[in-house]
Enzyme design. Structure first.
Site, mmCIF file in Angstrom:
data_model
loop_
_atom_site.group_PDB
_atom_site.id
_atom_site.type_symbol
_atom_site.label_atom_id
_atom_site.label_comp_id
_atom_site.label_asym_id
_atom_site.label_seq_id
_atom_site.Cartn_x
_atom_site.Cartn_y
_atom_site.Cartn_z
ATOM 1 N N GLU A 25 30.761 78.518 9.709
ATOM 2 C CA GLU A 25 29.464 79.121 9.211
ATOM 3 C C GLU A 25 29.852 80.498 8.895
ATOM 4 O O GLU A 25 30.533 81.364 9.140
ATOM 5 C CB GLU A 25 28.379 78.876 10.122
ATOM 6 C CG GLU A 25 28.439 79.383 11.414
ATOM 7 C CD GLU A 25 27.347 79.986 11.992
ATOM 8 O OE1 GLU A 25 26.470 80.465 11.251
ATOM 9 O OE2 GLU A 25 26.875 79.394 13.381
ATOM 10 N N LYS A 160 22.639 79.310 23.789
ATOM 11 C CA LYS A 160 22.233 80.321 24.753
ATOM 12 C C LYS A 160 20.929 80.252 25.178
ATOM 13 O O LYS A 160 20.054 79.380 24.767
ATOM 14 C CB LYS A 160 22.206 81.594 23.539
ATOM 15 C CG LYS A 160 23.246 82.285 23.314
ATOM 16 C CD LYS A 160 22.813 83.744 22.822
ATOM 17 C CE LYS A 160 24.267 84.221 22.345
ATOM 18 N NZ LYS A 160 24.549 84.128 21.035
HETATM 19 N N1 PSU Z 1 23.046 81.138 18.100
HETATM 20 C C1 PSU Z 1 24.111 81.754 18.337
HETATM 21 N N2 PSU Z 1 24.620 82.474 17.376
HETATM 22 C C2 PSU Z 1 24.420 82.529 16.155
HETATM 23 C C3 PSU Z 1 23.211 81.611 15.962
HETATM 24 C C4 PSU Z 1 22.676 81.038 16.739
HETATM 25 O O1 PSU Z 1 24.340 81.997 19.487
HETATM 26 O O2 PSU Z 1 24.876 82.973 15.280
HETATM 27 C C5 PSU Z 1 23.007 81.295 14.326
HETATM 28 C C6 PSU Z 1 23.547 80.076 13.782
HETATM 29 O O3 PSU Z 1 23.858 80.417 12.225
HETATM 30 C C7 PSU Z 1 22.516 79.099 13.918
HETATM 31 C C8 PSU Z 1 21.364 79.990 13.394
HETATM 32 O O4 PSU Z 1 22.798 77.929 13.051
HETATM 33 O O5 PSU Z 1 21.553 81.193 14.101
HETATM 34 C C9 PSU Z 1 19.996 79.411 14.116
HETATM 35 O O6 PSU Z 1 18.853 80.181 13.513
HETATM 36 P P1 PSU Z 1 17.445 79.524 13.684
HETATM 37 O O7 PSU Z 1 17.268 79.431 15.117
HETATM 38 O O8 PSU Z 1 16.648 80.525 12.881
HETATM 39 O O9 PSU Z 1 17.460 78.050 12.986
#
Ligand code: PSU
Ligand code: MN
Length: 301
Positions: A25, A160
């Site tokens: 990603e 996390k």
């Molecule tokens: N959690 C992490 N590192 C990240 C992300 C999430 O520990 O980089 C990033 C990933 O790209 C994940 C996104 O798909 O954040 C999720 O964002 P949201 O909660 O807005 O869907």
């Protein structure tokens, strides 16, 4: 072939020959780590995948084109632009494509583009999930919906504890998304190897994981799977240090009224700042570790 999609020649050759490919990603590049460590890490991750017998396909949107496979220069562009690149989940893709902009893809959007290209295995750091307080805020990452319907296996270090891990598990169960542990019974919590949550099944090898995926998709049970891979012991962090940084970041988020797509990047950046360089080093190492496992799974598949 999708008219909006460009598959890098190395990736196209591998896919045509039925060789293993691993998707990566790009929100982790623009929003997950600072420049220049973000671009350095992205390129090293690609090399680790090659060293383990698969072809890397870093996924992003460049000038409105969906890309499965980036050049090093394109990785640098996203890394340097950082937070100014649009973070793209499912709902953001049409805007960024129609406006011919750059976009960094989340787990959800990366799965969508990987599936369009025919890539089955994807490595990242951590996935989105159900946020703490979601009972009020409704903040549930679109990553979980995508896992429910798109046929891509996501290798990660768990989630996390900025998230509510128990609610995240419940949501995934409802949506029929299997959560596998690679040599672990408990759900890893990114910086730490364990949490108070279990995984569904503990599998001992890349071959066992590939056989699981073959059975799932062979039965037309559409949707992804989460393969959780604990951070290597030597890079794991002290739970108390992480917990206090997360609690502070959550309190600041509430105070500042941060919501919507800004929530996750805000929390990630604050936790990284509050824990200093240690957490960045751990973050980088766990991504390397996930890339190794993902390449082995892709080879076994
Ligand atoms: N959690 C992490 N590192 C990240 C992300 C999430 O520990 O980089 C990033 C990933 O790209 C994940 C996104 O798909 O954040 C999720 O964002 P949201 O909660 O807005 O869907
Ligand atoms: Mn959200």
């Amino acid at each position: 072939m999708n008219q909006y999609l460009d598959i890098h020649p190395d990736v196209a050759t591998a896919l045509a020959a039925g060789k293993p490919v691993v998707a990566l990603e790009s929100t982790i590049i623009s929003h997950g780590m600072p420049w220049p460590q973000n671009a350095e890490t992205a390129k090293k991750v690609e090399q680790i995948i090659r060293d383990n017998g698969a072809v890397p396909a870093t996924i992003a949107i460049i000038d409105g084109r969906l890309k499965a496979g980036l050049s090093n220069d394109e990785i640098d562009v996203l890394g340097q632009a950082g937070l100014s690149v649009t973070k793209c989940s499912r709902r953001d893709l049409p805007f960024v494509v129609a406006q011919r902009q750059h976009g960094a893809t989340t787990v959800a959007a990366t799965m969508i583009i990987a599936a369009m290209a025919g890539i089955k295995v994807f490595a990242t750091g951590g996935i989105g999930g159900v946020h703490r307080g979601a009972q009020q805020s409704f903040d549930i990452s679109a990553d979980l919906q995508e896992l429910a319907k798109t046929n891509v296996a996501v290798v990660c270090a768990g989630a996390k504890s900025i998230l509510d891990l128990a609610l995240t598990r419940e949501y995934l169960e409802t949506q029929g998304v299997p959560v596998l542990g690679y040599k672990t019974d408990t759900l890893p919590a990114f910086y730490t190897r364990e949490s108070d949550q279990t995984v569904d099944y503990n599998l001992q090898s890349a071959t066992d994981i590939a056989e699981f995926l073959t059975a799932k998709w062979g039965m037309q049970l559409d949707g992804g799977a989460i393969i959780t891979n604990p951070i290597p012991e030597e890079f794991a962090m002290e739970k108390s240090a992480i917990d206090s940084a997360i609690n502070q970041a959550l309190a600041e988020m509430a105070e500042q009224g941060v919501a919507g797509k800004e929530s996750t990047p805000f929390l990630l950046a604050r936790v990284a700042e509050l824990t200093g360089g240690n957490s960045l080093a751990s973050n980088i190492q766990l991504v390397f570790n996930n890339a190794r496992l993902a390449a082995k799974i892709a080879v076994a598949l």
